[in-house]
Every structure is written in structure tokens, then in C-alpha cells.
Design an enzyme around this catalytic site. Sequence first.
Site, PDB file in Angstrom:
ATOM      1  N   ALA A  19      41.638  58.440  30.627  1.00  0.00           N
ATOM      2  CA  ALA A  19      41.605  57.078  31.170  1.00  0.00           C
ATOM      3  C   ALA A  19      40.375  56.859  32.044  1.00  0.00           C
ATOM      4  O   ALA A  19      40.404  56.117  33.016  1.00  0.00           O
ATOM      5  CB  ALA A  19      42.868  56.814  31.977  1.00  0.00           C
ATOM      6  N   ARG A  25      35.105  45.960  27.371  1.00  0.00           N
ATOM      7  CA  ARG A  25      35.437  44.778  26.571  1.00  0.00           C
ATOM      8  C   ARG A  25      36.567  43.949  27.176  1.00  0.00           C
ATOM      9  O   ARG A  25      36.801  42.819  26.760  1.00  0.00           O
ATOM     10  CB  ARG A  25      35.799  45.192  25.138  1.00  0.00           C
ATOM     11  N   GLY A 149      37.106  56.881  14.065  1.00  0.00           N
ATOM     12  CA  GLY A 149      36.727  58.170  13.491  1.00  0.00           C
ATOM     13  C   GLY A 149      37.462  58.387  12.174  1.00  0.00           C
ATOM     14  O   GLY A 149      38.662  58.132  12.086  1.00  0.00           O
ATOM     15  N   ASN A 179      41.420  58.768  12.501  1.00  0.00           N
ATOM     16  CA  ASN A 179      41.968  59.575  13.580  1.00  0.00           C
ATOM     17  C   ASN A 179      42.509  58.638  14.658  1.00  0.00           C
ATOM     18  O   ASN A 179      41.776  57.804  15.187  1.00  0.00           O
ATOM     19  CB  ASN A 179      40.820  60.440  14.132  1.00  0.00           C
ATOM     20  N   LYS A 360      64.815  29.978  52.552  1.00  0.00           N
ATOM     21  CA  LYS A 360      63.978  31.150  52.825  1.00  0.00           C
ATOM     22  C   LYS A 360      64.610  31.993  53.908  1.00  0.00           C
ATOM     23  O   LYS A 360      65.042  31.437  54.922  1.00  0.00           O
ATOM     24  CB  LYS A 360      62.581  30.699  53.278  1.00  0.00           C
ATOM     25  N   ASN A 395      62.138  25.288  61.760  1.00  0.00           N
ATOM     26  CA  ASN A 395      62.139  26.680  62.226  1.00  0.00           C
ATOM     27  C   ASN A 395      60.800  27.111  62.797  1.00  0.00           C
ATOM     28  O   ASN A 395      60.687  28.176  63.372  1.00  0.00           O
ATOM     29  CB  ASN A 395      62.541  27.621  61.077  1.00  0.00           C
ATOM     30  N   TYR A 396      59.775  26.279  62.648  1.00  0.00           N
ATOM     31  CA  TYR A 396      58.417  26.700  62.984  1.00  0.00           C
ATOM     32  C   TYR A 396      57.845  25.725  64.008  1.00  0.00           C
ATOM     33  O   TYR A 396      57.805  24.511  63.764  1.00  0.00           O
ATOM     34  CB  TYR A 396      57.578  26.694  61.698  1.00  0.00           C
ATOM     35  N   ALA A 432      74.338  11.014  60.785  1.00  0.00           N
ATOM     36  CA  ALA A 432      73.180  10.720  59.947  1.00  0.00           C
ATOM     37  C   ALA A 432      71.942  10.574  60.823  1.00  0.00           C
ATOM     38  O   ALA A 432      71.967   9.898  61.841  1.00  0.00           O
ATOM     39  CB  ALA A 432      73.420   9.436  59.150  1.00  0.00           C
TER      40      ALA A 432
HETATM   41  C1  UD1 Z   1      38.164  57.804  19.787  1.00  0.00           C
HETATM   42  C2  UD1 Z   1      37.874  58.903  18.766  1.00  0.00           C
HETATM   43  C3  UD1 Z   1      37.978  58.329  17.353  1.00  0.00           C
HETATM   44  C4  UD1 Z   1      39.326  57.688  17.149  1.00  0.00           C
HETATM   45  C5  UD1 Z   1      39.591  56.665  18.228  1.00  0.00           C
HETATM   46  C6  UD1 Z   1      41.017  56.187  18.113  1.00  0.00           C
HETATM   47  C7  UD1 Z   1      36.260  60.325  19.904  1.00  0.00           C
HETATM   48  C8  UD1 Z   1      34.860  60.767  19.964  1.00  0.00           C
HETATM   49  N1  UD1 Z   1      36.556  59.417  19.004  1.00  0.00           N
HETATM   50  O1  UD1 Z   1      37.118  56.857  19.650  1.00  0.00           O
HETATM   51  O2  UD1 Z   1      37.803  59.357  16.406  1.00  0.00           O
HETATM   52  O3  UD1 Z   1      39.374  57.071  15.866  1.00  0.00           O
HETATM   53  O4  UD1 Z   1      39.433  57.237  19.536  1.00  0.00           O
HETATM   54  O5  UD1 Z   1      41.243  55.128  19.010  1.00  0.00           O
HETATM   55  O6  UD1 Z   1      37.080  60.819  20.626  1.00  0.00           O
HETATM   56  N2  UD1 Z   1      37.458  58.327  27.737  1.00  0.00           N
HETATM   57  C9  UD1 Z   1      37.273  59.050  28.883  1.00  0.00           C
HETATM   58  N3  UD1 Z   1      36.025  59.476  29.195  1.00  0.00           N
HETATM   59  C10 UD1 Z   1      34.960  59.216  28.420  1.00  0.00           C
HETATM   60  C11 UD1 Z   1      35.154  58.472  27.246  1.00  0.00           C
HETATM   61  C12 UD1 Z   1      36.416  58.036  26.927  1.00  0.00           C
HETATM   62  O7  UD1 Z   1      38.216  59.304  29.614  1.00  0.00           O
HETATM   63  O8  UD1 Z   1      33.859  59.654  28.767  1.00  0.00           O
HETATM   64  C13 UD1 Z   1      38.798  57.883  27.395  1.00  0.00           C
HETATM   65  C14 UD1 Z   1      38.911  56.377  27.294  1.00  0.00           C
HETATM   66  O9  UD1 Z   1      39.252  55.816  28.536  1.00  0.00           O
HETATM   67  C15 UD1 Z   1      40.012  56.215  26.264  1.00  0.00           C
HETATM   68  C16 UD1 Z   1      39.882  57.449  25.383  1.00  0.00           C
HETATM   69  O10 UD1 Z   1      39.142  58.374  26.131  1.00  0.00           O
HETATM   70  O11 UD1 Z   1      41.281  56.211  26.871  1.00  0.00           O
HETATM   71  C17 UD1 Z   1      39.212  57.175  24.068  1.00  0.00           C
HETATM   72  O12 UD1 Z   1      37.892  56.765  24.310  1.00  0.00           O
HETATM   73  P1  UD1 Z   1      37.178  55.638  23.485  1.00  0.00           P
HETATM   74  O13 UD1 Z   1      35.824  55.421  24.016  1.00  0.00           O
HETATM   75  O14 UD1 Z   1      38.047  54.450  23.383  1.00  0.00           O
HETATM   76  O15 UD1 Z   1      37.055  56.373  22.075  1.00  0.00           O
HETATM   77  P2  UD1 Z   1      36.819  55.665  20.704  1.00  0.00           P
HETATM   78  O16 UD1 Z   1      35.417  55.314  20.572  1.00  0.00           O
HETATM   79  O17 UD1 Z   1      37.812  54.602  20.516  1.00  0.00           O
END
Ligand code: UD1
Length: 477
Positions: A19, A25, A149, A179, A360, A395-396, A432
Site C-alpha cells: 500500500a 489516478r 501483467g 496476473n 440535541k 440554552n445558549y 401561550a
Molecule cells: C501489478 C503487477 C501486474 C498485475 C497487476 C494486477 C507488478 C510489477 N505488476 O501491476 O503483473 O497484473 O499488479 O493489478 O507487480 N506498491 C507499493 N510500492 C511500490 C509500487 C507499488 O507498495 O513501489 C503497491 C501499490 O500500492 C499497489 C500494489 O503495490 O497496492 C500494486 O502496485 P501497482 O503499481 O498498482 O502495480 P500494477 O502496475 O498494477
Amino acid sequence: MTSARPGAPAGRTVAIVLAAGLGTRMKSRTPKVLHRLCGRPMIEYVLDAADAATGSRPIVVYSPATGAVRDAVAGRAEAALQDEPLGTGDALRAALQALPAEAEEVLVLSGDVPLVKADLLEALLEARALDHAAMSLVAVDALDPTGLGRVVRNEGGTVERIVEDKDASEEERQLTEINAGLYALDASWLRRRIGDLTPSAATGELYLTDLVAMAREDGRLVAALEVEDDGRLTGINDRSQLARAEWDMRVELNDRWMKAGVTMVDPSTVYLDHDVTLAEDVILEPGVVLRGTTSVGAGSRIATGTQIHDSVIGERCVVWASVLEGATVDDDVTIGPFSHLRRGAHVGSRSEIGNFAEIKNSTLGEHVRQHHMSYLGDADVGADTNVGAGSITANYDGVNKHHTTIGEGVFLGVDTMLRAPITLGAGSKTGAGAVVTKDVPAGKLAVGVPARIREIRPIAPTPPADPTEPAAEDPAG
Ligand code: UD1
Ligand code: CA
């Protein structure tokens, strides 16, 4: 919280939730994974699924820009700092610093995939165990693989590697098996190999997905758990995906409550937060919004245009087109239309709260009637009291709030002003338009501006003009 996967020794499998990505975006000052779905930050749902699948305390990877994430999950997860978002491989490396030495397996999830379910994660862990694989991953035959991916297999169907969209050849881009970003990994193999990831030529990032090819180099298997594309594993990247996920979650939540005995006249217009609880035979009309920890008791009806936040509604109540925030309502109460119950309002059973009534920080006893255009603030009101139209607790004083105490069976005439602090004894009355500035003893009458104390003279009930007609006046008025 649900219990750990049966047969899984607690603590052996640890979930890592990525995370640290910026989520640009979303175009938001709030980190992406803290955006809310049905009233809860989306990462909470991911942690629920992780808890249920592993039974051990998860690790959340955050970055200096997403420190709010660390704070938000502090009660239920360890936090690992990734100094700079250099890619998913680097995020996993950062998490391993916080991984307990006894962990034998890691489950990797993304904080932005909140619709993921524990049973899928359990199947992913089993898929790895079954093949004694270094790694297992979730593969989806995607309707639209753009940006994701791709899973590359050899002629025999063995998973060989994952190629990221940005690095893929034209031919590889035609692959639709993607993936999903969920993995189970052998922890000791991972600890040994994570340092060998090298930056992508296309993006300079360290890809977690390169671990697949590395496992194959080491002669280890990578298991793929194939699932249908039902949209649940699509990460949330922007606000329209957020709205779609909320929609899915809402449909599921409403369905669950309907199965539990709640009537929804039109479930597509009923908005419930995750922590709302509803008893049997509750009726929710179209256009109802219930937020926070609100609960509604058996047989109560919440009518169109009502918003209730963090409130407790008793049994057999009716709430019409009203706003309630932090209120408690006992059984058999009617509220509205157009009432506003604010923080600390407690309405006793069988009470009737009507049009443009505001309450309230006040406690009303049983069977209080407050029908028209009135305000009770910082007051205690005894049972069977009638609050006449237009009555107000002043009240105030511009600086401090003051308390009003009204005894049982009090009758406030229309347009009574009660200048707090003030006490009205049981059975007292006001005339009243009275502006009451001094306490009224029990059983006495206060009239005039400022009000003077008199004896109460009984009023004989008016007989109906024509005994065949019903009485014209509402006795509660
Ligand atoms: C990643 C996968 C991709 C897959 C996709 C599915 C990789 C390289 N690619 O791509 O194969 O199809 O998810 O949704 O893993 N994050 C970090 N640190 C970082 C980068 C990312 O914590 O430096 C976290 C993001 O907050 C997110 C998660 O990793 O929760 C995935 O990162 P994101 O950049 O969304 O990967 P994708 O490009 O979507
Ligand atoms: Ca993503």
C-alpha cells in the site's frame, strides 16, 4: 473477525499488504487505500480477508507519502516503511524486514483490491502447498488485459514468467491470461532471492513478478490458481472504479440483510455502511441512508428520505424523512417528517417527535410529544410532557450552554421560551407565548413576558359540536 484457516499453524503464514503506491489516478490528498467503501477504508476489507486466511498479524507496506495508512491500520497490522516507491519488488523487500523469523510462508495482497475474499486466498495457499511450489499466483482470463501483467506459459502449460504490459512484445500483449497481483510464497526461498531482483529496462522499477522466472531458474514450480473474471480482482485506481466497487459491495450487503429478514422496497436505493445492523422485519423504504454504527430494532420502518448516522433505533419505530446523528431512540417512537435529532438526543419509548422538531444533547422520558417546530437543547424532559408548537429552550447565552429540566407531565403552551438554566416542576404549565426566566414550581402555571407564576385553572374538554362527527382537534397538538 473469522478464525484462521483450519490446519494452518498460526503465525506460519503472514500476509503482506502492499500500500505504498501513490495512487495518483485518484487525484486525491487521501492515500488511495484509505478511500472508503460502505463507510470503511478499503484496506480494512483486505485486512479482513488476510486475517481470515492466515490468522496472524499482517504487515502493511507504506511510504513517507502514505503515513496516514500506517496510522489507520496501527490497531491491527505491523507497518513497514518503503522509503521510495521503486516498484512492487522493492515493496516486498521492505516488508521482509518486518517479517517474523518463524514465518514460513507469505501471502501478498494489494491494498487496493478490497473485494478479495478469504476463500480465494485459502485456495491460493492450498495451490502452493499442493505443488510444493516456490510461489503460487492468481491468474485470470481477463476480458480486458490492457495494462496488466501477462502470464507466460511453456508448451506444456507450465507457468514460466510474467511479463509486464510496458515490457511486453506485441505477441505477448495478445495473451489474455493476466496476473491478478495475489501471491503465496515460500518465505525462506523469498528471503534468499529477493535481493537478486534487477530494475526493469522499461520503467526502472523492481518487479515482484520477476520472482516467477527466478523460481523457474531455481528449478521450482510456480502454481497458477485460475479464476473467472468477475471484476472482483480489478484493483481500484480511479474514482469510477471506486464507485463500481462500492456498488458491488452494496448489492452484496443489501442482499445479506434481506436474507436476514429485512424488507427493502427498492434495494438499489438503500445505502448501508458496513457496520450497520438491522433486526428482523425492519422495513427500509426507497432512498434511505444508514451510516456508521447505526442499528435498527425489529419491526421498525425507516421511510424515504431518512439519513441516520451512528444512532440506535428501537423496535417498532417509524422514522419519516428525517436526519438523526448520534441519537438513541427507544421502542415504539414516531419521528418526523423533517425532524433533526443531533448528538446526544435520547428519546423515550412511545414518544412522538414531529415536523421541524430539533433535539440535541437531551433526554426525553416516555411518551413525550413534541409535534411542531421546536427545539430542545441540553434538556431533561419528564415522561408524558407535551411540548407545544414553537417552544424553544434558549440554552445558549452567546458564551455558555445552560441546562433545562422539565418535570413529568408538564404542558408547554405554544411558543414557550425557556431561558436556561431553568427548572419546571412536575405537572406545571406555561401559557401561550410565555417567556419563562425563573423556575416554575410543580403544579403551577407561568404566563406572560417575562412569565409570572399563577395557579392552574382546569380547562373543561370541549364536547364535539355534532356527536356523530369525530373530534376535530388532535389531542396531542
Ligand atoms: C501489478 C503487477 C501486474 C498485475 C497487476 C494486477 C507488478 C510489477 N505488476 O501491476 O503483473 O497484473 O499488479 O493489478 O507487480 N506498491 C507499493 N510500492 C511500490 C509500487 C507499488 O507498495 O513501489 C503497491 C501499490 O500500492 C499497489 C500494489 O503495490 O497496492 C500494486 O502496485 P501497482 O503499481 O498498482 O502495480 P500494477 O502496475 O498494477
Ligand atoms: Ca494496480
